[in-house]
Design a protein around this motif. Sequence first.
Motif, PDB file in Angstrom:
ATOM      1  N   SER A 108      99.036  50.346  -0.834  1.00 34.91           N
ATOM      2  CA  SER A 108      98.083  49.696   0.065  1.00 34.91           C
ATOM      3  C   SER A 108      98.696  48.481   0.758  1.00 34.91           C
ATOM      4  O   SER A 108      97.986  47.695   1.382  1.00 34.91           O
ATOM      5  N   ASP A 126      93.705  48.314   4.831  1.00 32.52           N
ATOM      6  CA  ASP A 126      92.402  48.799   4.391  1.00 32.52           C
ATOM      7  C   ASP A 126      92.459  50.316   4.191  1.00 32.52           C
ATOM      8  O   ASP A 126      93.518  50.943   4.317  1.00 32.52           O
ATOM      9  N   VAL A 132      94.949  44.123   7.301  1.00 30.03           N
ATOM     10  CA  VAL A 132      93.772  43.241   7.298  1.00 30.03           C
ATOM     11  C   VAL A 132      94.078  41.816   6.848  1.00 30.03           C
ATOM     12  O   VAL A 132      93.356  40.893   7.214  1.00 30.03           O
TER      13      VAL A 132
END
Length: 359
Positions: A108, A126, A132
Amino acid sequence: MTTTAVIAAGGYSRSGSGRGPGIELLGLSIEGAAGAPAVQRLATVDLPDPSFVLWSRDGTVLHAVLETDPTRVVAVRVSPDGRDAEVIGDLAIDGAGGCHLARGSDPSTLVIAQYGAGTVATVRLDADGAPVEQIDLDDHRHLRDGDDSAPDGPHPHQVVALPGTPLLAVPDLGLDRVLMYRQDRTGMIDLSGEIPLSRGSGPRHLAVDHESEQLHISCERSGMVATAVRSETAPQRRTPATEGPTHRWSVRSMTPASGHEGPNAVSHIELTADESALLVANRGPDTLSLLSLDALRPLLVAEAAVGAHPRHFTQLGDLVLVAAQEGDRIDVLRCRGEELAPVGEPIPAPSVACLAVRP
C-alpha cells in the motif's frame, strides 16, 4: 501469432528542452517471432516532466513521479484498451527532483527517490491506488559524516526491492553507496546497511537476481558495472544510523559497460529474463550493451547503436525498447543469445525518459 502490449512512455515536457507530451500510451502489435512491432498511439496524459512510471500489479493504474519542485506523485487509471486515461490522484511531497519510484515491501506504499533533494520519501496509497499522504522522509545529507568527497551532495537515483529479503536498495550517485532500507509494518523505512563503492563511481541503477545473491550496479560517473556478491561475513561499513543487517554484499568486480573509448554516463541496467546476461544503456557511446554472466565476472559480448542519450529501457519478450531521450525516439532491438540487432524503424517519442510494459 500476434502479440499485443500497452507501453507507457514518460518524457520531459517542461524543463530544459523538454519536448514530450508527458505520458503517452502506445499499443504495440508484433506479428510472429521475427516481426517488427506496429505502433498505435492510444492516449496522452499532459503532465509536467514524468521521469519514471510504474504500473500497478493488475495493470489498471499507472503511477508516475514528476521531476518538479515540489516532487509530485500521480496515479492514472487506464482503460483495458489503453485509449482512456484519467488522473485519479496527485500528491505533492516534501522535496524536489523526484526521479524514480517503486512499490514498497508494504504494497500500500510507494517509495520515491528524489535526486534533487537528496531524500527518499514514502507515500501511502488508498484502495484505488491513488497517493493520499506522505508518511516518511529519509534525508541522505546526514550520511556524509563530514566527508567532502561528494561535493555536490547526495543523489538517490532508484529504489529496488530485493527478492527474498525485507530490503529496499537505493543507489546514491552522490555518496558512492548503495543504501539498504527495511520497511516496518507502519510503512516507515529505516536504514539497515550499505554497500560502499569506490570514490567517483556514481551508482545510478541496479539489477538483482531472483535470490538477491548478486547485485549488478550501473556506475554513471565511472562508466563501469559493479557486481556485488552476498555474503554473511562480508565487511560492512557502519554509520550511527545503520542497524546490523542480516544480508550483506561486497563488491567482487568492476567491468567496463561499453567497448567504446571516451566518457560513458551509464544509465539503466537489467538482467535478461533467464538471468544469463545483463543489458546496460550507455550515454556517450549511445549504445546498448549485452554482458554475459557465464564467467566469474560480466563479459561484454555485444553492443548495438541506439538513439542519443539512452536513459532507460524495458523488455518485452526478446525485444528491448530503449528510451533515447535526446534522440526523441524509442529504439527496438531483439536480444537472442549473445546477439543484439535492431528491429524495424525507431518509434518517434519526444524527450522520452522512461518506459513500462503493462502487466
